[in-house]
Design a protein around this motif. Structure first.
Motif, PDB file in Angstrom:
ATOM      1  N   ARG A  28       0.832  -1.205   0.000  1.00  0.00           N
ATOM      2  CA  ARG A  28       0.000   0.000   0.000  1.00  0.00           C
ATOM      3  C   ARG A  28       0.872   1.262   0.000  1.00  0.00           C
ATOM      4  N   VAL A  29       1.866   1.278   0.868  1.00  0.00           N
ATOM      5  CA  VAL A  29       2.735   2.451   0.972  1.00  0.00           C
ATOM      6  C   VAL A  29       3.464   2.700  -0.353  1.00  0.00           C
ATOM      7  N   HIS A  30       3.965   1.633  -0.951  1.00  0.00           N
ATOM      8  CA  HIS A  30       4.663   1.756  -2.231  1.00  0.00           C
ATOM      9  C   HIS A  30       3.737   2.322  -3.304  1.00  0.00           C
ATOM     10  N   GLY A  31       2.513   1.817  -3.372  1.00  0.00           N
ATOM     11  CA  GLY A  31       1.571   2.305  -4.369  1.00  0.00           C
ATOM     12  C   GLY A  31       1.266   3.780  -4.183  1.00  0.00           C
ATOM     13  N   ARG A  32       0.998   4.178  -2.939  1.00  0.00           N
ATOM     14  CA  ARG A  32       0.698   5.594  -2.679  1.00  0.00           C
ATOM     15  C   ARG A  32       1.875   6.482  -3.068  1.00  0.00           C
ATOM     16  N   ARG A  33       3.083   6.086  -2.694  1.00  0.00           N
ATOM     17  CA  ARG A  33       4.264   6.905  -2.996  1.00  0.00           C
ATOM     18  C   ARG A  33       4.520   6.981  -4.495  1.00  0.00           C
ATOM     19  N   ALA A  34       4.379   5.858  -5.171  1.00  0.00           N
ATOM     20  CA  ALA A  34       4.643   5.846  -6.614  1.00  0.00           C
ATOM     21  C   ALA A  34       3.676   6.770  -7.344  1.00  0.00           C
ATOM     22  N   HIS A  35       2.391   6.656  -7.050  1.00  0.00           N
ATOM     23  CA  HIS A  35       1.406   7.471  -7.751  1.00  0.00           C
ATOM     24  C   HIS A  35       1.530   8.949  -7.367  1.00  0.00           C
ATOM     25  N   ALA A  36       1.805   9.220  -6.091  1.00  0.00           N
ATOM     26  CA  ALA A  36       1.965  10.610  -5.667  1.00  0.00           C
ATOM     27  C   ALA A  36       3.196  11.236  -6.323  1.00  0.00           C
ATOM     28  N   THR A  37       4.271  10.475  -6.419  1.00  0.00           N
ATOM     29  CA  THR A  37       5.488  10.979  -7.061  1.00  0.00           C
ATOM     30  C   THR A  37       5.240  11.271  -8.525  1.00  0.00           C
ATOM     31  N   LEU A  38       4.522  10.378  -9.190  1.00  0.00           N
ATOM     32  CA  LEU A  38       4.217  10.568 -10.614  1.00  0.00           C
ATOM     33  C   LEU A  38       3.410  11.848 -10.824  1.00  0.00           C
ATOM     34  N   VAL A  39       2.380  12.046 -10.010  1.00  0.00           N
ATOM     35  CA  VAL A  39       1.511  13.210 -10.170  1.00  0.00           C
ATOM     36  C   VAL A  39       2.267  14.511  -9.907  1.00  0.00           C
ATOM     37  N   ALA A  40       3.180  14.486  -8.933  1.00  0.00           N
ATOM     38  CA  ALA A  40       3.896  15.705  -8.547  1.00  0.00           C
ATOM     39  C   ALA A  40       5.127  15.989  -9.401  1.00  0.00           C
ATOM     40  N   ALA A  41       5.530  15.043 -10.222  1.00  0.00           N
ATOM     41  CA  ALA A  41       6.762  15.200 -11.007  1.00  0.00           C
ATOM     42  C   ALA A  41       6.655  16.349 -12.007  1.00  0.00           C
ATOM     43  N   THR A  42       7.797  16.989 -12.236  1.00  0.00           N
ATOM     44  CA  THR A  42       7.894  18.009 -13.282  1.00  0.00           C
ATOM     45  C   THR A  42       8.362  17.310 -14.549  1.00  0.00           C
ATOM     46  N   THR A  43       7.561  17.363 -15.598  1.00  0.00           N
ATOM     47  CA  THR A  43       7.864  16.584 -16.796  1.00  0.00           C
ATOM     48  C   THR A  43       8.210  17.478 -17.981  1.00  0.00           C
ATOM     49  N   ALA A  44       8.985  16.901 -18.886  1.00  0.00           N
ATOM     50  CA  ALA A  44       9.355  17.605 -20.122  1.00  0.00           C
ATOM     51  C   ALA A  44       9.451  16.585 -21.240  1.00  0.00           C
ATOM     52  N   ARG A  45       8.970  16.959 -22.403  1.00  0.00           N
ATOM     53  CA  ARG A  45       8.985  16.052 -23.558  1.00  0.00           C
ATOM     54  C   ARG A  45      10.075  16.474 -24.537  1.00  0.00           C
ATOM     55  N   TYR A  46      10.874  15.494 -24.926  1.00  0.00           N
ATOM     56  CA  TYR A  46      11.911  15.703 -25.933  1.00  0.00           C
ATOM     57  C   TYR A  46      11.710  14.673 -27.041  1.00  0.00           C
ATOM     58  N   ASP A  47      12.479  14.784 -28.076  1.00  0.00           N
ATOM     59  CA  ASP A  47      12.373  13.840 -29.189  1.00  0.00           C
ATOM     60  C   ASP A  47      12.815  12.456 -28.725  1.00  0.00           C
ATOM     61  N   GLY A  48      11.860  11.567 -28.529  1.00  0.00           N
ATOM     62  CA  GLY A  48      12.163  10.189 -28.158  1.00  0.00           C
ATOM     63  C   GLY A  48      12.161   9.883 -26.683  1.00  0.00           C
ATOM     64  N   VAL A  49      12.127  10.909 -25.820  1.00  0.00           N
ATOM     65  CA  VAL A  49      12.193  10.633 -24.385  1.00  0.00           C
ATOM     66  C   VAL A  49      11.329  11.612 -23.603  1.00  0.00           C
ATOM     67  N   PHE A  50      10.686  11.089 -22.585  1.00  0.00           N
ATOM     68  CA  PHE A  50       9.850  11.863 -21.669  1.00  0.00           C
ATOM     69  C   PHE A  50      10.570  11.859 -20.329  1.00  0.00           C
ATOM     70  N   VAL A  51      10.957  13.038 -19.842  1.00  0.00           N
ATOM     71  CA  VAL A  51      11.765  13.151 -18.628  1.00  0.00           C
ATOM     72  C   VAL A  51      10.902  13.645 -17.477  1.00  0.00           C
ATOM     73  N   ALA A  52      10.992  12.959 -16.336  1.00  0.00           N
ATOM     74  CA  ALA A  52      10.250  13.345 -15.139  1.00  0.00           C
ATOM     75  C   ALA A  52      11.231  13.637 -14.012  1.00  0.00           C
ATOM     76  N   GLN A  53      11.257  14.889 -13.561  1.00  0.00           N
ATOM     77  CA  GLN A  53      12.053  15.280 -12.396  1.00  0.00           C
ATOM     78  C   GLN A  53      11.199  15.023 -11.163  1.00  0.00           C
TER      79      GLN A  53
END
Length: 366
Positions: A253-278
């Protein structure tokens, strides 16, 4: 670098590995931090008659330690006297364990699902299971399962109320009809906000193989993967048949909550061929589960074939078919003086450079 999934990789024969294990007075098992490798370690640990030590290591260098072992087996990791790296590694481990006199088919099925492969062959026959309508979760409560599963990402992820809202309309008479409708509602919820890849990726969460210690093969896989990444000691104990089930579910449960929360809060940028999440830790006492975040982004959010999730000194990459995440991650790590390990599908790195510097090196290597 591991050669997992590479077409020219040479996999050891199950009979050869079994012979090495029979001849070992003291065995050491070193698993990569994945549910597949953890399942493989559990299969072998349960099958050997003599003493053994089992650990989880993210990189080959982490596995180098002085022990009394006269045989070390790397599972999903290029290390030791025998390296089993063709995914799913739990598939070969099942064959080895079977040759040694006993193999748990449910552990093999869970490892296969955790590797992103379809269960089949002898383990599926031995488990005597069939697919049924519903969700591949490890809990009796489908709302709890949907809110915390890392097999999919949607508006319901990490939020019990949102998960309940998705499933509320599913009560339709018989249990089988209700389970079928739940699966349909989840698939629809994912499709409404996901990339086209998500429509395929969500199938791991639907129509599960029912049974086993965590209700479904997919639920078992999700628990093993969570433990491998966040609670490896508990994961090793569970895979070996001695872990605390309730503690494992809470860690999941803890892992799932952290993973999804991290994904939602990440700063993302799209480049040619790669999607980067800070990614930011969110919880200062725990590192974000980058491997899970990278996979979820790749399967459900990224418009590009490769995802790179980065945080302080760490990175995880996940790639669609046709791109070798392991090669690119290794090249990027080498460029900034770091280290890497993984497979063409999923890889990880650690480094001392700035995260932006690593991301630039990754894009150049791609």
């Amino acid at each position: 670098m591991s050669t997992t999934d590479r077409p020219d990789a040479s996999a050891p024969a199950a009979s050869d590995v079994a012979a090495r294990l029979r001849g070992a007075d003291f065995l050491r098992l070193v698993a990569a931090p994945t549910g597949d490798a953890l399942a493989a370690a559990g299969l072998l640990a349960r099958a050997v008659e003599g003493p053994y030590q089992a650990t989880v290591a993210a990189f080959p260098a982490d596995a180098e330690r002085a022990t009394g072992a006269d045989c070390t087996v790397g599972l999903g990791l290029e290390t030791g006297d025998v390296a089993v790296t063709d995914a799913p590694v739990s598939r070969l481990a099942f064959a080895v364990a079977d040759a040694l006199g006993g193999a748990d088919p449910w552990l093999a099925l869970a490892g296969t699902v955790a590797a992103g492969a379809e269960p089949g062959g002898v383990p599926l026959e031995a488990a005597d299971t069939e697919r049924r309508p519903g969700l591949a979760v490890p809990t009796a409560d489908p709302v709890d399962g949907l809110a915390h599963t890392a097999l999919a990402h949607g508006s319901f992820s990490g939020d019990r109320e949102a998960a309940a809202a998705v499933l509320d309309a599913a009560d339709s008479g018989t249990d089988e009809d209700t389970r079928r409708k739940r699966a349909s509602l989840v698939a629809l919820a994912v499709a409404e906000e996901s990339t086209p890849r998500g429509a395929t990726a969500v199938e791991r969460l639907l129509r599960p193989h029912a049974g086993g210690p965590f209700r479904t093969a997919g639920g078992y896989a999700d628990v093993l993967d969570a433990l491998a990444r966040t609670r490896p000691g508990l994961g090793v104990a569970l895979a070996a048949g001695a872990g605390d089930r309730e503690a494992a579910i809470e860690a999941w449960r803890v892992h799932g909550r952290r993973a999804h929360a991290t994904l939602v809060a990440a700063t993302t940028a799209r480049y040619d061929g790669v999607f980067v999440a800070q990614c930011e830790p969110g919880d200062p006492d725990h590192d974000p589960p980058l491997g899970t975040v990278a996979r979820l982004l790749a399967e459900f959010r990224s418009p590009e074939p490769v995802v790179l999730a980065v945080a302080d000194g760490r990175a995880a990459a996940h790639a669609a078919d046709g791109v070798d995440a392991g090669r690119v991650t290794a090249a990027a790590a080498e460029a900034v003086g770091g280290t890497a390990a993984g497979t063409p599908r999923a890889a990880r790195a650690r480094f001392r450079a700035d995260t932006t510097e690593f991301a630039v090196a990754f894009r150049e290597a791609l």
